[in-house]
Design a protein around this motif. Structure first.
Motif, mmCIF file in Angstrom:
data_model
loop_
_atom_site.group_PDB
_atom_site.id
_atom_site.type_symbol
_atom_site.label_atom_id
_atom_site.label_comp_id
_atom_site.label_asym_id
_atom_site.label_seq_id
_atom_site.Cartn_x
_atom_site.Cartn_y
_atom_site.Cartn_z
ATOM 1 N N LEU A 400 0.846 -1.192 0.000
ATOM 2 C CA LEU A 400 0.000 0.000 0.000
ATOM 3 C C LEU A 400 0.880 1.240 0.000
ATOM 4 N N SER A 401 0.764 2.036 -1.062
ATOM 5 C CA SER A 401 1.535 3.263 -1.172
ATOM 6 C C SER A 401 0.846 4.368 -0.381
ATOM 7 N N LEU A 402 1.581 4.941 0.600
ATOM 8 C CA LEU A 402 1.010 5.960 1.477
ATOM 9 C C LEU A 402 2.029 7.053 1.773
ATOM 10 N N SER A 403 1.512 8.202 2.196
ATOM 11 C CA SER A 403 2.321 9.267 2.777
ATOM 12 C C SER A 403 1.574 9.771 4.005
ATOM 13 N N LEU A 404 2.222 10.582 4.820
ATOM 14 C CA LEU A 404 1.589 11.035 6.060
ATOM 15 C C LEU A 404 0.251 11.740 5.823
ATOM 16 N N PRO A 405 0.130 12.650 4.845
ATOM 17 C CA PRO A 405 -1.175 13.307 4.654
ATOM 18 C C PRO A 405 -2.299 12.334 4.298
ATOM 19 N N GLU A 406 -1.950 11.158 3.790
ATOM 20 C CA GLU A 406 -2.973 10.186 3.393
ATOM 21 C C GLU A 406 -3.414 9.281 4.536
ATOM 22 N N LEU A 407 -2.754 9.374 5.679
ATOM 23 C CA LEU A 407 -3.093 8.502 6.801
ATOM 24 C C LEU A 407 -4.283 9.100 7.559
ATOM 25 N N VAL A 424 4.250 1.118 1.798
ATOM 26 C CA VAL A 424 5.348 1.681 1.012
ATOM 27 C C VAL A 424 5.258 3.194 1.203
ATOM 28 N N LEU A 425 6.138 3.715 2.042
ATOM 29 C CA LEU A 425 5.992 5.068 2.580
ATOM 30 C C LEU A 425 6.786 6.086 1.779
ATOM 31 N N SER A 426 6.091 7.025 1.179
ATOM 32 C CA SER A 426 6.740 8.095 0.419
ATOM 33 C C SER A 426 6.543 9.427 1.130
ATOM 34 N N ILE A 430 9.919 18.589 1.984
ATOM 35 C CA ILE A 430 11.346 18.873 1.865
ATOM 36 C C ILE A 430 12.120 18.244 3.019
ATOM 37 N N ASN A 431 11.441 18.037 4.138
ATOM 38 C CA ASN A 431 12.051 17.355 5.278
ATOM 39 C C ASN A 431 11.556 15.906 5.307
ATOM 40 N N LYS A 432 11.872 15.221 4.226
ATOM 41 C CA LYS A 432 11.356 13.881 3.955
ATOM 42 C C LYS A 432 11.491 12.909 5.139
ATOM 43 N N PRO A 433 12.702 12.666 5.677
ATOM 44 C CA PRO A 433 12.820 11.630 6.706
ATOM 45 C C PRO A 433 12.079 11.962 7.988
ATOM 46 N N ILE A 434 11.922 13.239 8.291
ATOM 47 C CA ILE A 434 11.245 13.602 9.527
ATOM 48 C C ILE A 434 9.738 13.458 9.374
ATOM 49 N N GLU A 435 9.196 13.773 8.193
ATOM 50 C CA GLU A 435 7.779 13.492 7.962
ATOM 51 C C GLU A 435 7.522 11.992 8.006
ATOM 52 N N GLN A 436 8.447 11.206 7.440
ATOM 53 C CA GLN A 436 8.276 9.752 7.479
ATOM 54 C C GLN A 436 8.385 9.228 8.911
ATOM 55 N N ARG A 437 9.274 9.820 9.700
ATOM 56 C CA ARG A 437 9.356 9.435 11.112
ATOM 57 C C ARG A 437 8.050 9.760 11.837
ATOM 58 N N ALA A 438 7.455 10.909 11.526
ATOM 59 C CA ALA A 438 6.183 11.281 12.133
ATOM 60 C C ALA A 438 5.088 10.271 11.756
ATOM 61 N N PHE A 439 5.110 9.805 10.514
ATOM 62 C CA PHE A 439 4.141 8.790 10.070
ATOM 63 C C PHE A 439 4.260 7.534 10.954
ATOM 64 N N ILE A 440 5.486 7.107 11.188
ATOM 65 C CA ILE A 440 5.702 5.889 11.971
ATOM 66 C C ILE A 440 5.311 6.112 13.436
ATOM 67 N N PHE A 441 5.625 7.285 13.972
ATOM 68 C CA PHE A 441 5.185 7.596 15.340
ATOM 69 C C PHE A 441 3.655 7.548 15.436
ATOM 70 N N LYS A 442 2.979 8.031 14.394
ATOM 71 C CA LYS A 442 1.515 8.013 14.396
ATOM 72 C C LYS A 442 1.002 6.583 14.341
#
Length: 616
Positions: A400-407, A424-426, A430-442
């Motif tokens: 499943l292709s996702l990004s933080l705004p889609e969660l 599959v996290l995209s 511009i602060n890509k890894p930190i947004e992805q870290r926020a996704f995982i924390f969520k």
């Protein structure tokens, strides 16, 4: 949350960590100063012309500060001649004297250059015995007093000459005193640094920069974070010098440096940086510059909303708890997803966009859901968030292709109902890894244990640029055990094979999956006793097929034994034209002629059962 975030200003938005400003000649480190780029000469410091020429090359490449090996009193005195020639040629870049084992040399250097680097592990205690000694509290305190007595005259000279100090602790070069109480641990490295920092403050000296380095990126990152957190607890805010020591050469040196230093820069830590490559020192400068410039672009970015943090452990490695899907997540090593290519290092899953691309029935494929049929084994559909929500009955296993705004709430609800999903996290932030870290924390906050594969896309035509950016973005998440796989995409002209190699290189540099030999090779300096670059190439040519083995190639005995702490085998210069070989930290062959040493290293590996012949 506050305790966990203590090492940085903000876990979700980029801010430089506030530090005191330290003046170093005509530049500054810390405070509101830009991140300074450094490198180090590899010449014999007594060869004045050669050293001056190399300093000029390093400065011409863009360095802000240059470090010079200063083994003894003669080298310290010769810094005057070097500085004089450089000044006449209008080179006024600050010079740092690199001192080991010699307080007298440090005192001479402090009067002649803008900054002196000392190592608490060997400044006052002499050569380490690598033996555990049972220190009483009284004996421990007595050794600290000895250290203070040796620091005092040195500090006074620094005060008199406005000379800054770097207190530089290295993994594997801790004092016997620290080793006896803390072992070779992050806590020991931090305490080694803080002991000397407290002594300097007692002597009312604060023009100090700190560094904690290791060739192991995981240890380096978690230890530097611990140092910052420890300083904050003691109301200290000294600037930081970053670097992965003995990073190696070529691709692995660049990737390893970007993984380690990039992870710290991403959280706003670091005020000066050196990339240590087993190459000519001027080649280090553009790598460091590219890394710093890439992270600096995140300043004042669009805000990422904070999320409660439940299980993040920033000072030690703990892998995020996930439910394994196929061989992804759980206790499995992180996987690599890639566009299909015929390669010596095949990806675990091949990403295709047409049925015609699935040419090998023995491989595993991921294909867009709109093209998927359930007739083929080892072929898995990849859903968009809209497809995921609209499909009433999902296949047994999906990506499943996702990004933080889609969660959103609907996606969360359906994820809770379907556990056989690999995310599959995209990120387009511009602060890509930190947004992805926020996704995982969520996800953790919501109790979602689905495995996560990073999906990062770039637009690069230069391989070095891709390596630096991709490693800096992905490394921080692998070092903290937050993700379970990697998919790199690139819209430039770089070959698919290079992209795939970068995938595996990032996993290895992040210490989560080893697919080739790891070389711990120092960049060389004035103490180096042989042609380090050529020798490293020879050893790599003969041992690069030994998957998972760690081989150290060190220029000299001064710190070589300690700083290749993670190596299984070590090749260390022991004298002019001679080499000693080590198994772990134990010397097993002493003072071999250099002409025989590489073959003897191979024999040593064979003797211990770690050799196998390369395929083909």
């Amino acid at each position: 949350m506050q305790e966990q975030a203590l090492y940085c200003e903000d876990l979700f938005n980029y801010h430089r960590n506030p530090t005191r400003k330290v003046k170093v000649g005509n530049t500054s480190i810390g405070g509101d100063a830009e991140i300074q780029i450094q490198s180090m000469t590899t010449t014999n410091t007594m060869d004045t012309d050669a050293t001056c020429n190399q300093v000029k090359s390093i400065v011409d490449a863009g360095a802000d500060i240059v470090r010079i090996t200063t083994q003894g009193r003669s080298e310290a005195k010769n810094l005057v001649n070097i500085k004089s020639i450089l000044s006449k040629d209008n080179y006024t870049t600050p010079i740092v004297a690199d001192i080991h084992f010699n307080p007298n040399a440090a005192e001479i250097a402090a009067a002649n250059v803008e900054k002196v680097r000392i190592n608490p592990g060997n400044f006052a205690g002499g050569a380490k015995k690598f033996k555990l000694i049972d220190y009483t509290d009284e004996a421990y305190a007595e050794e600290l007093e000895v250290a203070k007595s040796k620091l005092k005259p040195f500090i006074q000279i620094c005060k008199d000459n406005n000379t800054a100090i770097r207190i530089g602790t290295n993994h594997g070069s801790l004092s016997d005193r620290i080793m006896s109480r803390y072992g070779d641990t992050p806590q020991g490295m931090v305490e080694s640094c803080l002991e000397y920092l407290r002594l300097c403050e007692e002597l009312e000296f604060r023009d100090i920069v700190l560094s904690i380095k290791a060739s192991n990126t995981r240890i380096m990152v978690h230890t530097v974070r611990l140092l910052v957190a420890s300083m904050k607890k003691e109301n200290m805010n000294y600037p930081l010098h970053l670097g992965v020591t003995e990073a190696g050469s070529e691709d692995e040196g660049r990737i390893k440096s970007a993984v380690g230093s990039g992870a710290l820069l991403a959280d706003g830590l670091g005020d000066t940086i050196r990339v240590s490559l087993t190459e000519d020192p001027e080649k280090e400068v553009p790598v460091a510059t590219k890394l710093v410039d890439y992270i600096n672009k995140r300043a004042n970015h669009e805000s990422i909303d904070p999320i409660p943090v439940k299980s993040f452990t920033p000072f030690e490695y703990n892998r995020r708890k996930t439910k394994a899907v196929l061989n992804i997540g759980g206790d499995n090593v992180p996987v690599v997803l890639s566009k299909f290519i015929e390669s010596a290092q095949q990806a675990d899953y091949n990403v295709v966009h047409s049925i015609q691309e699935m040419t090998n029935p023995e491989l595993k494929y991921i294909i867009p859901y709109s093209l998927w049929d359930n007739e083929r084994e080892n072929v898995y559909p990849c859903f968009s968030s809209d497809q995921f929500l609209s499909e009433p009955k999902l296949p047994k296993v999906i990506f499943l292709s996702l990004s933080l705004p889609e969660l959103n709430e609907d996606v969360i609800k359906k994820l809770k109902e379907n556990t056989n999903v690999v995310i599959v996290l995209s990120s387009n932030h511009i602060n890509k890894p930190i947004e992805q870290r926020a996704f995982i924390f969520k996800m953790d906050e919501l109790g979602l244990e689905h495995p996560v594969v990073l999906n990062n896309t770039y637009k690069e035509d230069n391989t070095e640029d891709l390596q630096i950016k991709a490693a800096a973005d992905a490394g921080i998440l692998f070092l903290d055990g937050l993700v379970d796989g990697l998919l790199l995409k690139n819209e430039g002209s770089i070959s698919l094979e290079t992209i795939n190699e970068t995938n595996f290189g990032i996993l290895q540099a992040s210490r989560v999956r080893f697919t080739k030999t790891e070389f711990i090779s120092c960049p060389g300096c004035g103490r180096t006793l042989f042609d380090l670059q050529d020798t490293t190439k020879q050893i790599k040519a003969k041992t690069s097929h030994l998957k998972g083995l760690k081989v150290g190639v060190m220029g000299c005995i001064v710190n070589g034994v300690g700083e290749m702490a993670d190596a299984d085998y070590g090749y260390i210069g022991s004298g002019p034209g001679t080499v000693s070989l080590f198994k772990n930290r134990e010397m097993v062959k002493r003072n071999l002629p250099k002409a025989e040493a590489v073959n003897e290293l191979i024999n040593l590996i064979k003797e211990h059962g770690d050799w196998f012949d390369p395929e083909g």
